[in-house]
Design an enzyme around this catalytic site. Structure first.
Site, short mmCIF file in Angstrom:
data_model
loop_
_atom_site.label_atom_id
_atom_site.label_comp_id
_atom_site.label_asym_id
_atom_site.label_seq_id
_atom_site.Cartn_x
_atom_site.Cartn_y
_atom_site.Cartn_z
N GLU A 397 -13.42 43.79 46.24
CA GLU A 397 -13.56 44.22 44.86
C GLU A 397 -14.99 44.62 44.49
O GLU A 397 -15.22 45.60 43.79
CB GLU A 397 -13.07 43.11 43.91
CG GLU A 397 -11.57 42.94 43.88
CD GLU A 397 -11.01 42.14 45.04
OE1 GLU A 397 -9.78 42.07 45.17
OE2 GLU A 397 -11.82 41.59 45.82
N HIS A 464 -2.80 34.33 39.53
CA HIS A 464 -2.18 35.63 39.24
C HIS A 464 -1.74 35.72 37.79
O HIS A 464 -0.89 36.55 37.45
CB HIS A 464 -0.97 35.87 40.16
CG HIS A 464 -1.31 35.99 41.60
ND1 HIS A 464 -1.60 34.90 42.39
CD2 HIS A 464 -1.41 37.07 42.42
CE1 HIS A 464 -1.86 35.30 43.62
NE2 HIS A 464 -1.75 36.61 43.67
#
Length: 658
Positions: A397, A464
């Site tokens: 990322e 998540h």
């Protein structure tokens, strides 16, 4: 020290000498000014001039270089006016950051130089983005980026090398191995014999050279970049040198053994090269004096200009204005043709139509190409736009956020998909320290949208399910969008992509396939920073965003006796607080609902703002409702307890009855 001048003209040989002498003399002057208290800090590159000068001399003027603290020779070789550098180091108006940053923490597009930030690593990914833009435009150019041997331990180094390797990017990664990271010697920083060995793990060519030999640096870089322009690929170049002074002057060099310091003093790149040129009959002491006198005159003239330069003066409004690049919103209205679609389809439509509208828009993310992303938002995009514009990324990322910034620097637009908003923590540094601060510091936009699939109520557990908008609303320089309905999602995404500033675009996963709405089929935009009144009322005001808006609607339907006004913020930064004020003035009561855990969230700031500005209109306490102060649990009954739905209903009724 052995010098090989094969194929180099006498004029170039002398030019390389002058180019090394200039930054050395500037540094010597800066050390005097430091002792006089006229500059606050200095990171010395004395003894390392051959690397900066050799690199900058071998690259074309239009090719980007991303230097570090000890690369003054890059700036002087590129012809940056000395008075601007001196003003920069003194925090004067004529510098590159208007006094907002120091030393080499700036960029200068006119000279194709992009400065570092103190976190070191992110600039490596930025170099990837610049090179990617060149590759996509079929421009035969190379991007060069510097790091120290200490910086090679950072994850950004490995991410950037891997991205460049996988995508075949023409990036020259230059490691200045100068013996110490502050006081930590190299043997405590890495275990391989030489840092160039790391290139093997990424399938890239790598070399180790004598960084104090100007001709070896210059000819090696000249040869490599010529090859890279014709056959794009990354190269790792380790330049061995030594830091003759402290990490910065205050730290000193007592930790360096005397014999090691003496040995490297004998390898001084300027003294040795000067002796070589004299031996070759290309230079004599009269010429040396003439060169140094000319440089000294230039230094003194430019120092006077810097001393006479203005101290920055500003106002609160100007400082606030400069946080973002100016963006003139253009309203685009669609025709009347609509279709009833899901939230997820609206996001996909907005992204696809923006790809058509902006041929310089690149989208990047894990599994977004043929697979279409884990939520299938980009499914079918590859046949439409090709894999050059719809790019699968490695799992990295931070490096990809940096790459997006590099694309922006080259005048392109980038959308980065975080597979889940939770994973943005791995890319947090470049977002909050590079993207968010670049325009305020030196006027460079960050034309990047980061899509953030977020939120709970889906049984996905702690990693998540987070809705982490408060991480970013706290950071000046970022815009944060969080729609609750398909119509808003499509129009706001289009505007976020139009906006040249960095935008975090939150998309609640639980809304993706559960919320339908009639949405225009055409491209259209909606303004950022404007809340929407979902339902009117005068009993109390409810403020929320994202899934919270739907929870509020469900609860209000259960209590038709409560004539509440419901405000959907839609955009969290900039925040439309005026709409909230107007409603509170009318209703006298306020409850704020957020999905995020309560402490430190957006609700706290809204409550404080209303207390400061609307206190006299309040007929009851401001109530904040959020999730529990725990990570998000997985089991359904635990997640239901964590989320604020039931607590909101009680708070709503209690406040109405107050």
């Amino acid at each position: 020290m052995q010098y090989q001048k094969t194929g180099i003209s006498n004029q170039t040989l002398l030019s390389l000498y002058e180019r090394m002498v200039k930054p050395r003399m500037v540094e010597e002057k800066m050390l005097i000014l430091l002792r006089q208290g006229k500059i606050s800090k200095w990171f010395s590159g004395i003894g390392q001039e051959a690397i900066s000068v050799g690199m900058a001399s071998a690259l074309l003027p239009e090719e980007y270089i991303l230097p570090m603290h000890r690369n003054l020779g890059v700036f002087t070789t590129r012809g940056v006016p000395l008075h601007r550098l001196f003003s920069q180091w003194q925090g004067k108006l004529g510098g590159f950051t208007k006094g907002r940053d120091r030393s080499f923490h700036f960029g200068a597009q006119a000279y194709r130089l992009i400065g570092m930030i103190s976190h070191l690593g992110p600039q490596l990914g930025v170099a990837d983005g610049i090179a990617l833009a060149d590759l996509l435009r079929k421009e035969k150019k190379v991007t060069a980026v510097f790091t120290g041997e200490g910086g090679t331990s950072e994850g950004d180094f490995h991410e950037a090398l891997n991205i460049a390797s996988v995508w075949g990017l023409p990036v020259l990664f230059c490691i200045e191995n100068n013996g110490y990271g502050l006081s930590t010697p190299t043997y405590e920083q890495y275990g391989c014999e030489q840092l160039s060995d790391r290139g093997l793990g990424y399938g890239m060519k790598s070399y180790t050279i004598d960084g104090n030999n100007i001709l070896e640096v210059y000819t090696t870089v000249l040869r490599l970049v010529k090859q890279m322009r014709e056959h794009p690929e990354p190269v790792l170049l380790e330049c061995n040198t030594f830091r003759m002074r402290g990490h910065e002057e205050a730290s000193g060099t007592k930790y360096v053994p005397d014999d090691l310091m003496d040995a490297w003093a004998q390898k001084d790149p300027i003294i040795n090269y000067e002796a070589y040129l004299i031996d070759q009959g290309l230079l004599d002491h009269t010429q040396i004096k003439r060169i140094k006198d000319r440089i000294e005159t230039e230094i003194n003239e430019h120092i006077r200009l810097a001393f006479d330069d203005q101290v920055p003066q500003s106002t609160e409004s100007k400082e606030l204005k400069d946080v973002f690049k100016d963006f003139v919103y253009q309203q685009v209205n669609p025709n009347d043709k609509v279709k009833k679609i899901r939230f997820i389809d609206a996001v996909s439509d907005g992204l696809r139509q923006s790809m058509v509208r902006h041929d310089n828009l690149i989208i990047m993310g894990q599994d977004i190409a043929e697979y279409g992303g884990v939520f299938k938002i980009t499914e079918g995009f590859v046949p439409l736009f090709g894999k050059e514009r719809v790019r699968n990324t490695p799992i990295c990322e931070s490096g990809i956020v940096g790459t997006a910034m590099g694309l922006s620097i080259k005048g392109m637009k980038a959308v980065v998909e975080m597979q889940f908003a939770d994973f943005v923590s791995s890319g947090f540094n470049p977002i909050v320290n590079y993207l968010a601060k670049s325009h305020y510091r030196w006027g460079e936009k960050a034309d990047v949208v980061i899509r953030m699939p977020c939120g709970g109520d889906v049984g996905a557990g702690p990693f998540h399910s987070q809705t982490n908008e408060a991480w970013f609303t706290k950071t000046p320089g970022l815009k944060v969008v969080y729609p609750a309905f398909p119509y808003d999602a499509k129009g706001l995404l289009a505007t976020a992509i139009e906006d040249p500033n960095p935008v975090l675009f939150f998309e609640h996963k639980a809304l993706y396939r559960s919320i339908y709405q009639e949405v225009p089929e055409d491209y259209y935009t909606l303004p950022l920073g404007r809340a929407k009144i979902i339902r009117t009322g005068d009993a109390l005001t409810v403020v929320s965003y994202g899934a919270g808006v739907h929870w509020a609607l469900e609860t209000l339907e259960k209590h038709p006796e409560i004539e509440a006004e419901l405000i959907d913020l839609r955009t969290l930064a900039p925040l439309d607080i005026d709409t909230v004020y107007a409603s509170v003035v009318k209703t006298g009561k306020l409850v704020i609902l957020q999905e995020d855990s309560l402490f430190g969230g957006l609700a706290s700031d809204i409550a404080a703002l209303v207390m400061e500005n609307c206190f006299e209109y309040l007929d009851g306490p401001i109530i904040r409702v959020g999730s529990l102060e725990t990570p998000i649990p997985f089991a359904k009954n635990l997640e239901d307890m964590y989320l604020p739905k039931k607590r909101f209903e009680k708070a709503l009724v209690d406040l109405w009855s107050y």
